[in-house]
Design an enzyme around this catalytic site. Structure first.
Site, PDB file in Angstrom:
ATOM      1  N   ASN A   9      57.294  32.075  36.946  1.00 20.66           N
ATOM      2  CA  ASN A   9      56.683  32.813  38.131  1.00 20.66           C
ATOM      3  C   ASN A   9      57.930  33.322  38.946  1.00 20.66           C
ATOM      4  O   ASN A   9      58.575  32.482  39.315  1.00 20.66           O
ATOM      5  CB  ASN A   9      55.711  32.055  38.850  1.00 20.66           C
ATOM      6  CG  ASN A   9      55.106  32.739  40.095  1.00 20.66           C
ATOM      7  OD1 ASN A   9      55.752  33.412  40.886  1.00 20.66           O
ATOM      8  ND2 ASN A   9      53.916  32.618  40.291  1.00 20.66           N
ATOM      9  N   HIS A  12      59.021  34.396  44.002  1.00 18.59           N
ATOM     10  CA  HIS A  12      59.917  33.945  45.230  1.00 18.59           C
ATOM     11  C   HIS A  12      61.227  34.639  44.870  1.00 18.59           C
ATOM     12  O   HIS A  12      61.878  34.513  45.946  1.00 18.59           O
ATOM     13  CB  HIS A  12      59.636  32.429  45.312  1.00 18.59           C
ATOM     14  CG  HIS A  12      58.482  32.019  45.791  1.00 18.59           C
ATOM     15  ND1 HIS A  12      57.637  32.466  46.907  1.00 18.59           N
ATOM     16  CD2 HIS A  12      57.342  31.346  45.008  1.00 18.59           C
ATOM     17  CE1 HIS A  12      56.625  32.041  46.790  1.00 18.59           C
ATOM     18  NE2 HIS A  12      56.453  31.523  45.872  1.00 18.59           N
ATOM     19  N   HIS A  45      52.319  37.468  41.024  1.00 20.47           N
ATOM     20  CA  HIS A  45      51.110  37.545  41.951  1.00 20.47           C
ATOM     21  C   HIS A  45      51.105  38.539  42.894  1.00 20.47           C
ATOM     22  O   HIS A  45      51.970  38.480  43.928  1.00 20.47           O
ATOM     23  CB  HIS A  45      51.185  36.058  42.593  1.00 20.47           C
ATOM     24  CG  HIS A  45      49.573  35.969  43.500  1.00 20.47           C
ATOM     25  ND1 HIS A  45      49.535  34.813  44.231  1.00 20.47           N
ATOM     26  CD2 HIS A  45      48.718  36.845  43.738  1.00 20.47           C
ATOM     27  CE1 HIS A  45      48.144  34.896  44.964  1.00 20.47           C
ATOM     28  NE2 HIS A  45      47.600  36.250  44.674  1.00 20.47           N
ATOM     29  N   ARG A  47      49.948  39.841  45.842  1.00 21.82           N
ATOM     30  CA  ARG A  47      48.815  39.292  46.960  1.00 21.82           C
ATOM     31  C   ARG A  47      48.358  40.592  47.592  1.00 21.82           C
ATOM     32  O   ARG A  47      49.126  41.667  47.781  1.00 21.82           O
ATOM     33  CB  ARG A  47      49.580  38.334  48.039  1.00 21.82           C
ATOM     34  CG  ARG A  47      49.952  37.088  47.200  1.00 21.82           C
ATOM     35  CD  ARG A  47      50.337  36.056  48.406  1.00 21.82           C
ATOM     36  NE  ARG A  47      49.304  35.722  49.074  1.00 21.82           N
ATOM     37  CZ  ARG A  47      48.987  34.302  49.064  1.00 21.82           C
ATOM     38  NH1 ARG A  47      49.297  33.689  47.940  1.00 21.82           N
ATOM     39  NH2 ARG A  47      47.781  34.138  49.722  1.00 21.82           N
ATOM     40  N   ARG A  51      53.314  40.248  50.197  1.00 16.87           N
ATOM     41  CA  ARG A  51      54.178  39.632  51.194  1.00 16.87           C
ATOM     42  C   ARG A  51      55.545  39.153  50.130  1.00 16.87           C
ATOM     43  O   ARG A  51      56.528  38.923  50.516  1.00 16.87           O
ATOM     44  CB  ARG A  51      53.742  38.017  51.525  1.00 16.87           C
ATOM     45  CG  ARG A  51      53.444  37.253  50.438  1.00 16.87           C
ATOM     46  CD  ARG A  51      52.859  35.789  51.227  1.00 16.87           C
ATOM     47  NE  ARG A  51      51.491  35.841  51.738  1.00 16.87           N
ATOM     48  CZ  ARG A  51      51.001  34.902  52.177  1.00 16.87           C
ATOM     49  NH1 ARG A  51      51.315  33.688  51.820  1.00 16.87           N
ATOM     50  NH2 ARG A  51      49.722  34.958  52.888  1.00 16.87           N
ATOM     51  N   GLU A  72      48.672  37.633  38.414  1.00 16.48           N
ATOM     52  CA  GLU A  72      47.842  36.767  39.115  1.00 16.48           C
ATOM     53  C   GLU A  72      47.185  37.802  40.237  1.00 16.48           C
ATOM     54  O   GLU A  72      48.008  38.447  40.857  1.00 16.48           O
ATOM     55  CB  GLU A  72      48.412  35.668  39.680  1.00 16.48           C
ATOM     56  CG  GLU A  72      48.825  34.489  39.025  1.00 16.48           C
ATOM     57  CD  GLU A  72      49.555  33.585  39.635  1.00 16.48           C
ATOM     58  OE1 GLU A  72      49.597  33.535  41.020  1.00 16.48           O
ATOM     59  OE2 GLU A  72      50.186  32.585  38.931  1.00 16.48           O
ATOM     60  N   THR A 103      48.758  29.651  47.314  1.00 19.60           N
ATOM     61  CA  THR A 103      47.337  29.251  46.897  1.00 19.60           C
ATOM     62  C   THR A 103      46.953  28.031  46.853  1.00 19.60           C
ATOM     63  O   THR A 103      47.287  27.132  46.104  1.00 19.60           O
ATOM     64  CB  THR A 103      47.351  29.805  45.198  1.00 19.60           C
ATOM     65  OG1 THR A 103      48.115  31.157  45.268  1.00 19.60           O
ATOM     66  CG2 THR A 103      45.796  30.303  44.869  1.00 19.60           C
ATOM     67  N   GLU A 153      43.075  27.710  34.173  1.00 19.14           N
ATOM     68  CA  GLU A 153      44.391  27.169  34.471  1.00 19.14           C
ATOM     69  C   GLU A 153      44.267  26.164  35.438  1.00 19.14           C
ATOM     70  O   GLU A 153      43.549  26.408  36.758  1.00 19.14           O
ATOM     71  CB  GLU A 153      45.423  28.223  35.282  1.00 19.14           C
ATOM     72  CG  GLU A 153      46.791  27.632  35.675  1.00 19.14           C
ATOM     73  CD  GLU A 153      47.764  28.596  35.794  1.00 19.14           C
ATOM     74  OE1 GLU A 153      47.869  29.461  35.296  1.00 19.14           O
ATOM     75  OE2 GLU A 153      48.744  28.282  36.665  1.00 19.14           O
ATOM     76  N   HIS A 196      51.290  24.947  39.508  1.00 18.71           N
ATOM     77  CA  HIS A 196      51.374  25.019  40.857  1.00 18.71           C
ATOM     78  C   HIS A 196      52.066  23.644  41.373  1.00 18.71           C
ATOM     79  O   HIS A 196      51.594  22.514  41.070  1.00 18.71           O
ATOM     80  CB  HIS A 196      49.961  25.057  41.538  1.00 18.71           C
ATOM     81  CG  HIS A 196      50.151  25.541  42.842  1.00 18.71           C
ATOM     82  ND1 HIS A 196      49.921  27.059  43.330  1.00 18.71           N
ATOM     83  CD2 HIS A 196      50.478  24.755  44.145  1.00 18.71           C
ATOM     84  CE1 HIS A 196      50.213  27.109  44.445  1.00 18.71           C
ATOM     85  NE2 HIS A 196      50.614  26.043  45.406  1.00 18.71           N
TER      86      HIS A 196
HETATM   87  N1  PXP Z   1      49.992  29.163  38.767  1.00 17.28           N
HETATM   88  C1  PXP Z   1      49.036  29.870  39.807  1.00 17.28           C
HETATM   89  C2  PXP Z   1      47.821  30.419  39.394  1.00 17.28           C
HETATM   90  C3  PXP Z   1      49.600  30.049  40.902  1.00 17.28           C
HETATM   91  O1  PXP Z   1      48.950  30.780  41.941  1.00 17.28           O
HETATM   92  C4  PXP Z   1      51.089  29.678  41.102  1.00 17.28           C
HETATM   93  C5  PXP Z   1      51.571  30.246  42.379  1.00 17.28           C
HETATM   94  O2  PXP Z   1      51.706  31.324  42.669  1.00 17.28           O
HETATM   95  C6  PXP Z   1      51.536  29.109  40.253  1.00 17.28           C
HETATM   96  C7  PXP Z   1      51.084  28.869  38.779  1.00 17.28           C
HETATM   97  C8  PXP Z   1      53.151  28.576  40.356  1.00 17.28           C
HETATM   98  O3  PXP Z   1      53.339  27.559  41.429  1.00 17.28           O
HETATM   99  P1  PXP Z   1      54.749  27.308  42.130  1.00 17.28           P
HETATM  100  O4  PXP Z   1      55.320  28.479  42.337  1.00 17.28           O
HETATM  101  O5  PXP Z   1      54.391  26.201  42.964  1.00 17.28           O
HETATM  102  O6  PXP Z   1      55.620  26.612  40.797  1.00 17.28           O
END
Ligand code: PXP
Length: 246
Positions: A9, A12, A45, A47, A51, A72, A103, A153, A196
């Site tokens: 992901n 960030h 994602h 959003r 952001r 996402e 989330t 998930e 997550h």
């Molecule tokens: N899976 C989903 C559905 C998420 O919403 C997120 C966070 O955006 C993640 C995985 C990844 O989480 P993290 O960034 O905490 O590893």
């Protein structure tokens, strides 16, 4: 056991970019690097408040990636239109509140069953694999199955938070719930993913569930890449995932 897929992901990277409002660091460049380092997919994602990831990032990711994009999004008309325009490999429906930092929980599927069934039908018809981000809760899993999702998930946040707080009793209860619910979802024919808050310290017990096919990991990996670089940070995660699988 089948090899576990790692979805990276890159949200960030965009968080850091947006802190200054310019073009760097570029999340698409990070996604390509992750792809070269063996990511099995990229997750982003979009959003509602944009952001981190923006619309142009999704356009660019769709053009640039050779691995599948897991898009996402919240269950809104705006996001559905964007998903139907791009037709990414997978769409993961997540709950979203403007005021939350991340989330925080899984989607309430059981209460919104009819609306969600209507919402995901066109996405499925367009060829996207529809994934639902949910807590390890039997009601939600059965509802996700009934509405026609292909994937769930499991939200690993409660397990990871308990670990970080040193509350190992709660951590182990959360882990057991996820183990049982992964098995239930699999028995219903759902593909099981998880993610997550996962870190090097928390990934292995989840990676060891035989029903889990994919982990989506972002914040920790992007943070760790400041110290090691993205490719070594991913390589260590991959090593731990593979070790848990053998
Ligand atoms: N899976 C989903 C559905 C998420 O919403 C997120 C966070 O955006 C993640 C995985 C990844 O989480 P993290 O960034 O905490 O590893």
């Amino acid at each position: 056991m089948s090899k576990l897929r790692l979805g990276v992901n890159i949200d960030h990277v965009a968080t850091v970019r947006n802190a200054r409002g310019g073009d760097t660091p570029d999340p698409v460049r990070a996604a390509k690097l992750a792809e070269e380092a063996g990511a099995d997919g990229i997750t982003a994602h979009l959003r509602e408040d944009r952001r981190h990831i923006g619309d142009a990032d999704i356009d660019a990711l769709m053009d640039a990636l050779t691995v599948p994009l897991n898009f996402e999004m919240a269950a809104t008309d705006e996001m559905q239109k964007i998903a139907l325009r791009h037709k990414p490999h997978a769409v993961c429906i997540v709950p979203e509140k403007r005021e939350e930092r991340t989330t925080e929980g899984g989607l309430e599927v059981a209460r919104e069953e009819n609306q969600l069934a209507h919402f995901i039908a066109p996405l499925r018809d367009a060829g996207c694999r529809v994934s639902i981000f949910i807590a390890a809760d039997q009601r939600q899993i059965e509802a996700a199955h009934r509405i026609g999702a292909q994937v769930i998930e499991l939200h690993t946040g409660a397990y990871c938070d308990a670990h970080a707080e040193g509350d190992f009793a709660t951590r182990d209860i959360e882990l057991e719930k996820m183990r049982d619910m992964a098995a239930l979802a699999h028995s219903l024919g759902l593909e099981v993913h998880a993610g997550h808050g996962l870190t090097y310290d928390t990934v292995k017990p989840v990676a060891a569930f035989p029903e889990v096919m994919e982990l989506n990991i972002g914040h920790f990996l992007i943070g760790e890449s400041i110290f090691r670089g993205l490719q070594p940070a991913m390589a260590e995660m991959r090593r731990l995932m593979d070790e848990a699988r053998t």
